[in-house]
Design a protein around this motif. Structure first.
Motif, PDB file in Angstrom:
ATOM      1  N   THR A 192     -32.617  -8.913  33.129  1.00 45.80           N
ATOM      2  CA  THR A 192     -32.705  -7.873  34.155  1.00 45.80           C
ATOM      3  C   THR A 192     -31.644  -6.819  33.879  1.00 45.80           C
ATOM      4  O   THR A 192     -30.550  -7.128  33.387  1.00 45.80           O
ATOM      5  CB  THR A 192     -32.502  -8.461  35.562  1.00 45.80           C
ATOM      6  OG1 THR A 192     -31.242  -9.160  35.606  1.00 45.80           O
ATOM      7  CG2 THR A 192     -33.631  -9.409  35.920  1.00 45.80           C
ATOM      8  N   TYR A 193     -31.984  -5.559  34.224  1.00 51.81           N
ATOM      9  CA  TYR A 193     -31.113  -4.432  33.891  1.00 51.81           C
ATOM     10  C   TYR A 193     -31.105  -3.440  35.046  1.00 51.81           C
ATOM     11  O   TYR A 193     -32.125  -3.248  35.714  1.00 51.81           O
ATOM     12  CB  TYR A 193     -31.607  -3.749  32.619  1.00 51.81           C
ATOM     13  CG  TYR A 193     -31.645  -4.673  31.426  1.00 51.81           C
ATOM     14  CD1 TYR A 193     -30.535  -4.812  30.597  1.00 51.81           C
ATOM     15  CD2 TYR A 193     -32.783  -5.424  31.143  1.00 51.81           C
ATOM     16  CE1 TYR A 193     -30.552  -5.671  29.512  1.00 51.81           C
ATOM     17  CE2 TYR A 193     -32.816  -6.287  30.057  1.00 51.81           C
ATOM     18  CZ  TYR A 193     -31.702  -6.407  29.242  1.00 51.81           C
ATOM     19  OH  TYR A 193     -31.722  -7.259  28.177  1.00 51.81           O
ATOM     20  N   PRO A 194     -29.997  -2.770  35.296  1.00 56.20           N
ATOM     21  CA  PRO A 194     -29.928  -1.791  36.379  1.00 56.20           C
ATOM     22  C   PRO A 194     -30.658  -0.510  36.008  1.00 56.20           C
ATOM     23  O   PRO A 194     -30.620  -0.075  34.857  1.00 56.20           O
ATOM     24  CB  PRO A 194     -28.420  -1.553  36.531  1.00 56.20           C
ATOM     25  CG  PRO A 194     -27.873  -1.793  35.151  1.00 56.20           C
ATOM     26  CD  PRO A 194     -28.706  -2.903  34.580  1.00 56.20           C
ATOM     27  N   GLY A 195     -31.313   0.100  36.980  1.00 57.71           N
ATOM     28  CA  GLY A 195     -31.941   1.392  36.736  1.00 57.71           C
ATOM     29  C   GLY A 195     -33.340   1.484  37.300  1.00 57.71           C
ATOM     30  O   GLY A 195     -33.977   0.477  37.644  1.00 57.71           O
ATOM     31  N   LYS A 196     -33.849   2.722  37.379  1.00 57.33           N
ATOM     32  CA  LYS A 196     -35.238   2.991  37.780  1.00 57.33           C
ATOM     33  C   LYS A 196     -36.045   3.572  36.633  1.00 57.33           C
ATOM     34  O   LYS A 196     -37.266   3.528  36.648  1.00 57.33           O
ATOM     35  CB  LYS A 196     -35.260   3.965  38.963  1.00 57.33           C
ATOM     36  CG  LYS A 196     -34.631   3.436  40.223  1.00 57.33           C
ATOM     37  CD  LYS A 196     -35.434   2.316  40.845  1.00 57.33           C
ATOM     38  CE  LYS A 196     -36.662   2.823  41.574  1.00 57.33           C
ATOM     39  NZ  LYS A 196     -37.356   1.750  42.317  1.00 57.33           N
ATOM     40  N   GLN A 197     -35.372   4.166  35.648  1.00 59.27           N
ATOM     41  CA  GLN A 197     -36.024   4.690  34.456  1.00 59.27           C
ATOM     42  C   GLN A 197     -35.687   3.783  33.276  1.00 59.27           C
ATOM     43  O   GLN A 197     -34.595   3.219  33.215  1.00 59.27           O
ATOM     44  CB  GLN A 197     -35.553   6.114  34.161  1.00 59.27           C
ATOM     45  CG  GLN A 197     -35.789   7.088  35.295  1.00 59.27           C
ATOM     46  CD  GLN A 197     -37.258   7.315  35.571  1.00 59.27           C
ATOM     47  OE1 GLN A 197     -38.063   7.381  34.642  1.00 59.27           O
ATOM     48  NE2 GLN A 197     -37.610   7.442  36.835  1.00 59.27           N
ATOM     49  N   ALA A 198     -36.622   3.660  32.323  1.00 59.28           N
ATOM     50  CA  ALA A 198     -36.391   2.764  31.188  1.00 59.28           C
ATOM     51  C   ALA A 198     -37.036   3.336  29.934  1.00 59.28           C
ATOM     52  O   ALA A 198     -38.146   3.865  29.983  1.00 59.28           O
ATOM     53  CB  ALA A 198     -36.955   1.379  31.481  1.00 59.28           C
ATOM     54  N   TYR A 199     -36.327   3.196  28.806  1.00 62.77           N
ATOM     55  CA  TYR A 199     -36.813   3.700  27.516  1.00 62.77           C
ATOM     56  C   TYR A 199     -36.481   2.661  26.440  1.00 62.77           C
ATOM     57  O   TYR A 199     -35.315   2.492  26.068  1.00 62.77           O
ATOM     58  CB  TYR A 199     -36.153   5.045  27.184  1.00 62.77           C
ATOM     59  CG  TYR A 199     -36.223   6.039  28.324  1.00 62.77           C
ATOM     60  CD1 TYR A 199     -37.375   6.779  28.565  1.00 62.77           C
ATOM     61  CD2 TYR A 199     -35.135   6.216  29.183  1.00 62.77           C
ATOM     62  CE1 TYR A 199     -37.442   7.670  29.621  1.00 62.77           C
ATOM     63  CE2 TYR A 199     -35.193   7.110  30.239  1.00 62.77           C
ATOM     64  CZ  TYR A 199     -36.349   7.837  30.456  1.00 62.77           C
ATOM     65  OH  TYR A 199     -36.400   8.725  31.511  1.00 62.77           O
ATOM     66  N   LEU A 200     -37.504   1.949  25.976  1.00 63.01           N
ATOM     67  CA  LEU A 200     -37.342   0.924  24.952  1.00 63.01           C
ATOM     68  C   LEU A 200     -37.427   1.540  23.566  1.00 63.01           C
ATOM     69  O   LEU A 200     -38.270   2.408  23.311  1.00 63.01           O
ATOM     70  CB  LEU A 200     -38.420  -0.144  25.094  1.00 63.01           C
ATOM     71  CG  LEU A 200     -38.220  -1.201  26.185  1.00 63.01           C
ATOM     72  CD1 LEU A 200     -39.523  -1.962  26.409  1.00 63.01           C
ATOM     73  CD2 LEU A 200     -37.090  -2.155  25.829  1.00 63.01           C
ATOM     74  N   SER A 201     -36.589   1.070  22.642  1.00 60.23           N
ATOM     75  CA  SER A 201     -36.678   1.508  21.249  1.00 60.23           C
ATOM     76  C   SER A 201     -37.958   0.950  20.628  1.00 60.23           C
ATOM     77  O   SER A 201     -38.588   0.045  21.187  1.00 60.23           O
ATOM     78  CB  SER A 201     -35.451   1.033  20.474  1.00 60.23           C
ATOM     79  OG  SER A 201     -35.458  -0.383  20.316  1.00 60.23           O
ATOM     80  N   PRO A 202     -38.397   1.472  19.472  1.00 60.94           N
ATOM     81  CA  PRO A 202     -39.682   1.051  18.897  1.00 60.94           C
ATOM     82  C   PRO A 202     -39.843  -0.459  18.727  1.00 60.94           C
ATOM     83  O   PRO A 202     -40.945  -0.988  18.897  1.00 60.94           O
ATOM     84  CB  PRO A 202     -39.707   1.770  17.543  1.00 60.94           C
ATOM     85  CG  PRO A 202     -38.916   3.020  17.786  1.00 60.94           C
ATOM     86  CD  PRO A 202     -37.815   2.606  18.723  1.00 60.94           C
ATOM     87  N   SER A 203     -38.777  -1.180  18.394  1.00 59.60           N
ATOM     88  CA  SER A 203     -38.870  -2.632  18.252  1.00 59.60           C
ATOM     89  C   SER A 203     -38.472  -3.362  19.527  1.00 59.60           C
ATOM     90  O   SER A 203     -38.488  -4.596  19.565  1.00 59.60           O
ATOM     91  CB  SER A 203     -37.976  -3.109  17.105  1.00 59.60           C
ATOM     92  OG  SER A 203     -36.603  -3.027  17.481  1.00 59.60           O
ATOM     93  N   ALA A 204     -38.110  -2.607  20.565  1.00 62.87           N
ATOM     94  CA  ALA A 204     -37.633  -3.148  21.843  1.00 62.87           C
ATOM     95  C   ALA A 204     -36.274  -3.829  21.711  1.00 62.87           C
ATOM     96  O   ALA A 204     -35.862  -4.580  22.600  1.00 62.87           O
ATOM     97  CB  ALA A 204     -38.652  -4.108  22.463  1.00 62.87           C
ATOM     98  N   LYS A 205     -35.547  -3.558  20.634  1.00 62.27           N
ATOM     99  CA  LYS A 205     -34.207  -4.129  20.476  1.00 62.27           C
ATOM    100  C   LYS A 205     -33.213  -3.460  21.401  1.00 62.27           C
ATOM    101  O   LYS A 205     -32.285  -4.104  21.918  1.00 62.27           O
ATOM    102  CB  LYS A 205     -33.733  -3.999  19.024  1.00 62.27           C
ATOM    103  CG  LYS A 205     -32.335  -4.563  18.800  1.00 62.27           C
ATOM    104  CD  LYS A 205     -31.891  -4.412  17.343  1.00 62.27           C
ATOM    105  CE  LYS A 205     -30.475  -4.979  17.156  1.00 62.27           C
ATOM    106  NZ  LYS A 205     -30.000  -4.834  15.761  1.00 62.27           N
TER     107      LYS A 205
END
Length: 400
Positions: free
Chosen positions: A269-282
Motif C-alpha cells: 500500500t502507498y500514499p496518494g490519489k494519483q499513481a504512475y507505474l514504470s513500464p515494468s512496474a518496478k
C-alpha cells in the motif's frame, strides 16, 4: 575471380532492374479505401467474435490478418510537450497545422492526437497528418500502450458509448464494442467510460457497468477480478494495478493498494490519489490531488521501489510541484516542473514551468527545456493550460 568473369557478372547485374513501385500512389489508394463511420460496417475477410456476457451480447470486429511488419520511426521516447500546433519531440518539432492540438499520446508509429473544437482524432508521423476518425471528442481521453502501436478511446452516442482499440501501424480497429455501455433513458452520468489501460495482449475497459478485461488476440472478454468503479484503478502496467478504495472522494483517504494480476495478490500500500507505474512496474510515483482542482494535478511526487516496498528520497527543491508526463525508460521519466516563487510557500498560477527529465537512479531531475510555458488557463470552459503533455488529456482547471 578472373577479370572476364567479373566483367560478365557486373554486366548482368546492371541489366537487372527492380520492379517500379509508386509508393505514394499505393498509400494514397489505401487511405481512400480506409473507412469507418460510427455505425461500423466491416468489409472483406472480417472475423466476428461473439461474447455472451451477463450484460448481453457483444460483437468484436477484427479486420483481417496482420500486415507485414514495417519500420517505425517513433520507438524512442523523448522529453515531449506540445503548444498550439507544434509537438516538440526532443529537439524535433512536428507541426500539425492548421489543426490545434487538444490532447495527445505517443505510439511507435507517431503521435495520435485530438483537436480543439470538433475533437477529431489524427495521426502525425513527421511526414503527414492523417485523420483516423471522429475520435472521443474534445473532452475524451486517449490511452496508449506503454510501447507499440495501440491506442484506445471511447466514443459517445445518444444511447451508448463504444470502446475502441486502434492499431496505428496497421491502420485498423482491433476492437469496437458497446460492452457495458448502454445508456439508460433519462439518466445523467456522473463520469464517462474510458479505456483504462492497454497492457500486453489485454485492454481494460472502464464502462458504466464496471471494468472488463478484453483479450486482443482472442476477442474474448470477461468482467474484471472484482466489480470495480472504473475510477478506482489509478494505474495498470505489467499485470499490476493500483486500486483506490475511495475513488468517489477526491480529497478523502489517500491510500493506494498495489495488486498483481491475475491472482489479485496484494503487493503493498502507498500514499496518494494519483499513481504512475514504470513500464515494468518496478517503480511507482504517487501524488495527492490538487485542492485547486487542476487535473492532472501539480503535486509533490513521491517515488517508491515496489520490489523492495520502500520509498526513495526523491525530491526537486526547485520544483515543489510536478505534473507527471511519461516514462522514457524504466528508470527515467519526464514531468512539467512548477517553479517556486521566492518568499512564497506554494506556486501560483501564471508562473513558468520547466520540462524536466528525472532519474530513479540519481533521484534527481535535470531541466530539459526551461520555461517552456506557464501554469495558466483559458478564461472560458474547458479552461485548459497553454501546453499539453503526452498523457492523453489536456491539463484543465475544474473551476467551480
Amino acid at each position: 575471380m578472373t577479370d572476364l568473369l567479373k566483367d560478365t557478372l557486373t554486366q548482368h547485374a546492371n541489366l537487372t532492374e527492380p520492379p517500379g513501385l509508386d509508393l505514394d500512389s499505393i498509400i494514397s489508394t489505401g487511405d481512400r479505401r480506409i473507412r469507418r463511420r460510427r455505425a461500423v460496417v466491416v468489409l472483406g475477410t472480417a472475423m466476428v467474435t461473439l461474447a455472451v456476457l451477463a450484460t448481453g451480447l457483444t460483437v468484436a470486429k477484427t479486420l483481417g490478418p496482420d500486415p507485414a511488419p514495417v519500420a517505425l520511426p517513433f520507438t524512442e521516447r523523448r522529453a515531449t510537450y506540445a503548444i498550439g500546433s507544434d509537438i516538440h519531440y526532443g529537439r524535433d518539432v512536428i507541426s500539425i497545422a492548421p489543426n490545434k492540438l487538444n490532447a495527445f499520446v505517443q505510439t511507435d508509429a507517431g503521435f495520435v492526437f485530438t483537436t480543439t473544437g470538433d475533437g477529431g482524432i489524427f495521426l502525425a508521423d513527421g511526414k503527414q497528418v492523417r485523420r483516423l476518425g471522429d475520435g472521443p471528442g474534445e473532452l475524451g481521453e486517449l490511452t496508449a500502450a506503454t510501447r507499440g502501436n495501440l491506442v484506445g478511446w471511447v466514443e459517445g452516442f445518444n444511447d451508448r458509448y463504444e470502446s475502441v482499440v486502434y492499431d496505428v501501424a496497421a491502420r485498423r480497429e482491433l476492437v469496437r464494442t458497446e460492452l457495458g455501455n448502454k445508456v439508460p433513458p433519462n439518466v445523467s452520468l456522473a463520469t464517462a467510460p474510458r479505456v483504462i489501460a492497454i497492457d500486453g495482449d489485454d485492454a481494460y475497459f472502464g464502462t458504466l457497468k464496471g471494468v472488463y478485461r478484453w483479450n486482443l488476440k482472442t476477442g474474448q472478454s470477461q468482467p474484471f477480478i472484482e466489480p470495480l468503479d472504473p475510477r478506482a484503478i489509478r494505474a495498470l502496467t505489467a499485470d499490476r494495478y493500483l486500486l483506490d478504495a475511495h475513488p468517489e472522494n477526491p480529497t478523502g483517504p489517500a491510500l493506494l493498494t498495489l495488486k498483481d494480476l491475475p491472482g489479485n495478490n496484494v503487493k503493498g500500500t502507498y500514499p496518494g490519489k494519483q499513481a504512475y507505474l514504470s513500464p515494468s512496474a518496478k517503480y511507482l510515483l504517487t501524488g495527492a490531488n490538487d485542492p485547486q482542482r487542476i487535473t492532472p494535478p501539480p503535486t509533490d511526487l513521491k517515488l517508491f521501489d515496489t520490489t523492495a516496498g520502500k520509498q526513495l528520497p526523491f525530491y526537486d527543491p526547485d520544483h515543489p510541484r510536478l505534473i507527471f508526463s511519461q516514462w522514457l525508460t524504466d528508470n527515467t521519466f519526464t514531468a512539467a516542473g512548477v517553479r517556486l516563487i521566492p518568499q512564497l510557500i506554494d506556486p501560483v498560477p501564471g508562473i513558468p514551468v520547466d520540462l524536466l527529465t528525472c532519474s530513479t537512479n540519481t533521484l534527481t531531475c535535470q531541466v530539459t527545456t526551461p520555461a517552456f510555458s506557464t501554469l495558466t488557463f483559458t478564461t472560458t470552459p474547458p479552461r485548459t493550460a497553454p501546453f499539453t503533455l503526452p498523457i492523453g488529456t489536456p491539463i484543465r482547471w475544474l473551476y467551480g
